[in-house]
Design a protein around this motif. Structure first.
Motif, PDB file in Angstrom:
ATOM      1  N   MET A   1      18.793 -28.567 -35.220  1.00  0.00           N
ATOM      2  CA  MET A   1      18.196 -29.048 -36.455  1.00  0.00           C
ATOM      3  C   MET A   1      18.772 -30.414 -36.832  1.00  0.00           C
ATOM      4  SD  MET A   1      17.818 -27.071 -40.042  1.00  0.00           S
ATOM      5  CE  MET A   1      16.208 -27.159 -40.697  1.00  0.00           C
ATOM      6  N   HIS A   2      20.067 -30.601 -36.551  1.00  0.00           N
ATOM      7  CA  HIS A   2      20.699 -31.877 -36.885  1.00  0.00           C
ATOM      8  C   HIS A   2      20.092 -33.017 -36.062  1.00  0.00           C
ATOM      9  CE1 HIS A   2      23.710 -34.438 -38.630  1.00  0.00           C
ATOM     10  NE2 HIS A   2      24.055 -34.859 -37.427  1.00  0.00           N
ATOM     11  N   ALA A   3      19.756 -32.733 -34.799  1.00  0.00           N
ATOM     12  CA  ALA A   3      19.153 -33.765 -33.942  1.00  0.00           C
ATOM     13  C   ALA A   3      17.770 -34.157 -34.469  1.00  0.00           C
ATOM     14  CB  ALA A   3      19.056 -33.260 -32.504  1.00  0.00           C
ATOM     15  N   VAL A   4      17.009 -33.169 -34.932  1.00  0.00           N
ATOM     16  CA  VAL A   4      15.689 -33.448 -35.495  1.00  0.00           C
ATOM     17  C   VAL A   4      15.835 -34.296 -36.758  1.00  0.00           C
ATOM     18  CG1 VAL A   4      13.630 -32.394 -36.531  1.00  0.00           C
ATOM     19  CG2 VAL A   4      14.691 -31.350 -34.530  1.00  0.00           C
ATOM     20  N   ARG A  82      33.681 -21.678 -53.981  1.00  0.00           N
ATOM     21  CA  ARG A  82      32.673 -20.662 -53.637  1.00  0.00           C
ATOM     22  C   ARG A  82      31.480 -20.750 -54.604  1.00  0.00           C
ATOM     23  NH1 ARG A  82      32.251 -15.895 -50.718  1.00  0.00           N
ATOM     24  NH2 ARG A  82      31.213 -14.180 -51.788  1.00  0.00           N
ATOM     25  N   VAL A  83      31.751 -20.920 -55.881  1.00  0.00           N
ATOM     26  CA  VAL A  83      30.678 -21.042 -56.869  1.00  0.00           C
ATOM     27  C   VAL A  83      29.933 -22.366 -56.672  1.00  0.00           C
ATOM     28  CG1 VAL A  83      30.154 -21.099 -59.340  1.00  0.00           C
ATOM     29  CG2 VAL A  83      31.939 -19.577 -58.491  1.00  0.00           C
ATOM     30  N   GLN A  84      30.653 -23.418 -56.304  1.00  0.00           N
ATOM     31  CA  GLN A  84      30.007 -24.702 -56.011  1.00  0.00           C
ATOM     32  C   GLN A  84      28.994 -24.542 -54.880  1.00  0.00           C
ATOM     33  OE1 GLN A  84      32.720 -27.912 -55.248  1.00  0.00           O
ATOM     34  NE2 GLN A  84      33.766 -27.676 -57.221  1.00  0.00           N
ATOM     35  N   ARG A  85      29.346 -23.767 -53.874  1.00  0.00           N
ATOM     36  CA  ARG A  85      28.436 -23.535 -52.746  1.00  0.00           C
ATOM     37  C   ARG A  85      27.181 -22.794 -53.217  1.00  0.00           C
ATOM     38  NH1 ARG A  85      30.209 -25.663 -48.610  1.00  0.00           N
ATOM     39  NH2 ARG A  85      32.382 -25.804 -48.089  1.00  0.00           N
ATOM     40  N   VAL A 147      16.247 -27.534 -46.476  1.00  0.00           N
ATOM     41  CA  VAL A 147      16.690 -26.434 -45.608  1.00  0.00           C
ATOM     42  C   VAL A 147      17.896 -26.880 -44.795  1.00  0.00           C
ATOM     43  CG1 VAL A 147      16.047 -25.009 -43.609  1.00  0.00           C
ATOM     44  CG2 VAL A 147      14.447 -25.291 -45.514  1.00  0.00           C
ATOM     45  N   HIS A 148      17.854 -28.098 -44.288  1.00  0.00           N
ATOM     46  CA  HIS A 148      19.000 -28.636 -43.540  1.00  0.00           C
ATOM     47  C   HIS A 148      20.252 -28.657 -44.409  1.00  0.00           C
ATOM     48  CE1 HIS A 148      21.664 -31.831 -42.031  1.00  0.00           C
ATOM     49  NE2 HIS A 148      21.316 -31.347 -40.857  1.00  0.00           N
ATOM     50  N   VAL A 153      25.573 -26.634 -45.981  1.00  0.00           N
ATOM     51  CA  VAL A 153      26.495 -26.168 -47.023  1.00  0.00           C
ATOM     52  C   VAL A 153      27.040 -24.796 -46.663  1.00  0.00           C
ATOM     53  CG1 VAL A 153      26.600 -25.357 -49.424  1.00  0.00           C
ATOM     54  CG2 VAL A 153      25.590 -27.574 -48.910  1.00  0.00           C
ATOM     55  N   LEU A 154      26.183 -23.912 -46.184  1.00  0.00           N
ATOM     56  CA  LEU A 154      26.627 -22.559 -45.818  1.00  0.00           C
ATOM     57  C   LEU A 154      27.570 -22.564 -44.626  1.00  0.00           C
ATOM     58  CD1 LEU A 154      23.328 -20.525 -46.335  1.00  0.00           C
ATOM     59  CD2 LEU A 154      25.351 -20.592 -47.817  1.00  0.00           C
ATOM     60  N   ARG A 155      27.404 -23.518 -43.736  1.00  0.00           N
ATOM     61  CA  ARG A 155      28.283 -23.635 -42.564  1.00  0.00           C
ATOM     62  C   ARG A 155      29.537 -24.464 -42.852  1.00  0.00           C
ATOM     63  NH1 ARG A 155      24.054 -24.891 -37.643  1.00  0.00           N
ATOM     64  NH2 ARG A 155      23.248 -22.774 -37.464  1.00  0.00           N
ATOM     65  N   HIS A 156      29.675 -24.903 -44.074  1.00  0.00           N
ATOM     66  CA  HIS A 156      30.798 -25.766 -44.486  1.00  0.00           C
ATOM     67  C   HIS A 156      30.790 -27.097 -43.737  1.00  0.00           C
ATOM     68  CE1 HIS A 156      32.763 -22.579 -46.841  1.00  0.00           C
ATOM     69  NE2 HIS A 156      32.301 -21.765 -45.905  1.00  0.00           N
ATOM     70  N   ALA A 157      29.625 -27.527 -43.280  1.00  0.00           N
ATOM     71  CA  ALA A 157      29.500 -28.799 -42.573  1.00  0.00           C
ATOM     72  C   ALA A 157      29.157 -29.937 -43.523  1.00  0.00           C
ATOM     73  CB  ALA A 157      28.423 -28.695 -41.494  1.00  0.00           C
ATOM     74  N   GLU A 158      28.851 -29.598 -44.761  1.00  0.00           N
ATOM     75  CA  GLU A 158      28.472 -30.593 -45.757  1.00  0.00           C
ATOM     76  C   GLU A 158      29.140 -30.215 -47.073  1.00  0.00           C
ATOM     77  OE1 GLU A 158      24.242 -31.159 -47.582  1.00  0.00           O
ATOM     78  OE2 GLU A 158      24.286 -32.188 -45.646  1.00  0.00           O
TER      79      GLU A 158
END
Length: 170
Positions: A1-4, A82-85, A147-148, A153-158
């Motif tokens: 998805m990141h490549a797209v 956690r609440v921020q997420r 969606v990205h 955010v859920l993967r802690h990548a952002e």
């Protein structure tokens, strides 16, 4: 998805540059024909409006990709991570609903209703529908970006809240 997303970012940036160039050339022609030739171009004003709307919508989608829009997050910053997420995901889900209802569904409907209405001043009979067609197109793009962002955010990548370096520098 990141490549797209990266490819879509590049395409959107190129489209924005192209539309901006077309807008500058069209408005320059309009001014030149009016001031120098004393024969104002009839089509350039209507065409410039079309291009301006498309540029604004595609530019907004590109800025959304970079999370560059204004965000009032004073309260969210004080919450536990956690609440921020949870808040970040809820915001993105709200954006998905807004884009789906307003931009995709509403834009498609507006485009269909206005498809046969001619634009005065254009040299060829073109409907107003294509002007509104940009709404569902950018709605789908914004939904993809939302969606990205949710997945990131859920993967802690952002980050849930964007870090504002300019505020810290003051």
């Amino acid at each position: 998805m990141h490549a797209v997303k990266k490819v879509l970012d590049k395409v959107l940036a190129a489209v924005c540059v192209l539309l901006f160039t077309v807008l500058v050339l069209t408005v320059s022609w309009q001014v030149f024909s009016r001031q120098v030739l004393s024969n104002p171009s009839e089509w350039s004003g209507a065409f410039a409006r079309y291009v301006f709307v498309w540029l604004g919508m595609f530019g907004a989608a590109l800025v959304f990709s970079e999370r560059g829009h204004i965000a009032v997050d004073v309260v969210v910053r004080k919450l536990p991570e956690r609440v921020q997420r949870v808040v970040a995901v809820l915001v993105q889900l709200t954006i998905i609903v807004f884009a789906a209802v307003t931009l995709v569904w509403g834009g498609r409907r507006a485009s269909q209703l206005a498809w046969d209405q001619n634009v005065p001043g254009m040299p060829i009979p073109i409907g107003v529908g294509p002007l509104y067609l940009v709404m569902p197109i950018t709605g789908v793009i914004i939904m993809f970006y939302a969606v990205h962002h949710v997945i990131a955010v859920l993967r802690h990548a952002e980050a849930t809240v964007e870090v504002d370096d300019t505020a810290e520098a003051l």
